[in-house]
Write an enzyme that holds these catalytic residues in place. Structure first.
Site, PDB file in Angstrom:
ATOM      1  N   TYR A  71     -23.689  23.169  26.371  1.00 20.94           N
ATOM      2  CA  TYR A  71     -22.265  22.871  26.248  1.00 20.94           C
ATOM      3  C   TYR A  71     -21.511  23.712  27.275  1.00 20.94           C
ATOM      4  O   TYR A  71     -21.095  24.838  27.002  1.00 20.94           O
ATOM      5  CB  TYR A  71     -21.756  23.215  24.847  1.00 20.94           C
ATOM      6  CG  TYR A  71     -22.148  22.295  23.730  1.00 20.94           C
ATOM      7  CD1 TYR A  71     -22.901  21.140  23.958  1.00 20.94           C
ATOM      8  CD2 TYR A  71     -21.771  22.574  22.420  1.00 20.94           C
ATOM      9  CE1 TYR A  71     -23.261  20.306  22.914  1.00 20.94           C
ATOM     10  CE2 TYR A  71     -22.123  21.736  21.367  1.00 20.94           C
ATOM     11  CZ  TYR A  71     -22.871  20.607  21.628  1.00 20.94           C
ATOM     12  OH  TYR A  71     -23.223  19.786  20.583  1.00 20.94           O
ATOM     13  N   GLY A  76     -16.137   8.681  17.091  1.00 21.59           N
ATOM     14  CA  GLY A  76     -16.626   7.314  16.975  1.00 21.59           C
ATOM     15  C   GLY A  76     -17.296   6.862  18.260  1.00 21.59           C
ATOM     16  O   GLY A  76     -18.068   7.598  18.876  1.00 21.59           O
TER      17      GLY A  76
END
Length: 304
Positions: free
Chosen positions: A69, A222
């Protein structure tokens, strides 16, 4: 919702092995930029540090991160170390290994089993820890069996470098493989209200039966995935949000938590206001009628 007075404790707790955590946690992916990895612009360092400290002040004691990350200027692990070290006694930091990015930020070949020790040691170095609370093996689509990979991590657990193990991006047979080798405290799979998947629905159920934490990622994003929270919400989400005076993102988090007491949410953000909203979603209680409507929306999302 009156966000700032609500702490992560409102969502209740669930254990990761012998480590109890509040069911609202924090995902560190979005700390490094406007979108994950190299897809956006790097974040303001002081703002990201403020978000991390604000999360702990709001009762978050479960942070999900990874050495991969990072953006061109920011590393999630370095930010966590700088903001929170020395770490609170009850803070559980969960990382993942397997995927690999080079120094330019491009995805490289996933680690071989014999390279996972290096991934673990890099997370230890970046986080300033002498052991990792939980390490997930993140499977890629090309890895049908995870036994050799999970076995390598189990050896590091025996050596005391890792306290607990989890797996990510997996199906039932991967969980069965792992459990033959060592205990599994969590499964981290992609799961969202608007993105039904029979495998992930089955994994959620199996984890409930076995008392294993199920940790969905991209629950708020999503289909937007690493690019951030989706701006597309169906009528059911919008209607429930209006009823509660909540945001659509809060409804999505609340629906996720309502799927079972073993669900741990890890919404991520680099925005202090969004952080407070995300944590407050743990106090949003949906009615049976609202749950039925949202569950119907989840099922219908997979219909052509």
């Amino acid at each position: 919702m009156a966000s700032r007075t609500i702490t992560a404790a409102a969502a209740g707790t669930w254990p990761l092995g012998d480590l109890p955590v509040n069911r609202i946690g924090f995902g560190a992916m979005r700390l490094t930029g406007s979108a994950a990895f190299h897809l956006g612009t790097p974040s303001d360092r002081e703002r990201s540090i403020a978000v991390l400290r604000g999360a702990v002040e709001l009762g978050v004691n479960h942070i999900d991160t990874a050495a991969f990350y990072f953006s061109s200027l920011r590393s999630a692990n370095e930010l966590i170390n700088s903001a929170l070290g020395p770490y609170p006694d009850d803070l559980v930091i969960v990382t993942k290994v397997g995927p690999c990015r080079d120094y330019y930020g491009q995805w490289a070949s996933p680690a071989r089993p014999d390279q996972l020790r290096g991934h673990v040691e890099e997370n230890l170095r970046q986080l300033g820890r002498d052991h990792l609370d939980v390490v997930n093996f993140r499977r890629t689509a090309r890895q049908d069996s995870i036994a050799e990979y999970f076995g390598a991590l189990a050896e590091l657990r025996q050596a005391g470098r890792i306290r607990h193990l989890g797996i990510s991006g997996v199906g039932p047979h991967h969980l069965a493989e792992a459990l033959e080798i060592a205990p599994v405290v969590c499964v981290q799979n992609r799961y969202a209200l608007d993105r039904p998947d029979p495998v992930d629905d089955e994994m959620l159920r199996i984890c409930a039966d076995r008392g294993i934490a199920f940790v969905p990622f991209y629950a708020v994003a999503g289909d937007s995935g690493p690019r951030g929270a989706t701006e597309h919400h169906d009528d059911a989400v919008l209607a429930v949000a209006r009823e509660h005076g909540a945001s659509p993102a809060q409804v999505r988090i609340a629906w996720t938590l309502h799927q079972g007491p073993h669900i741990l949410a890890i919404p991520g953000t680099g925005n202090p206001d969004h952080l407070a909203e995300n944590v407050a979603a743990g106090a949003l209680r949906l009615t049976e009628a609202e749950l039925a409507r949202l569950n119907g929306s989840h099922a219908a999302a997979g219909t052509p």
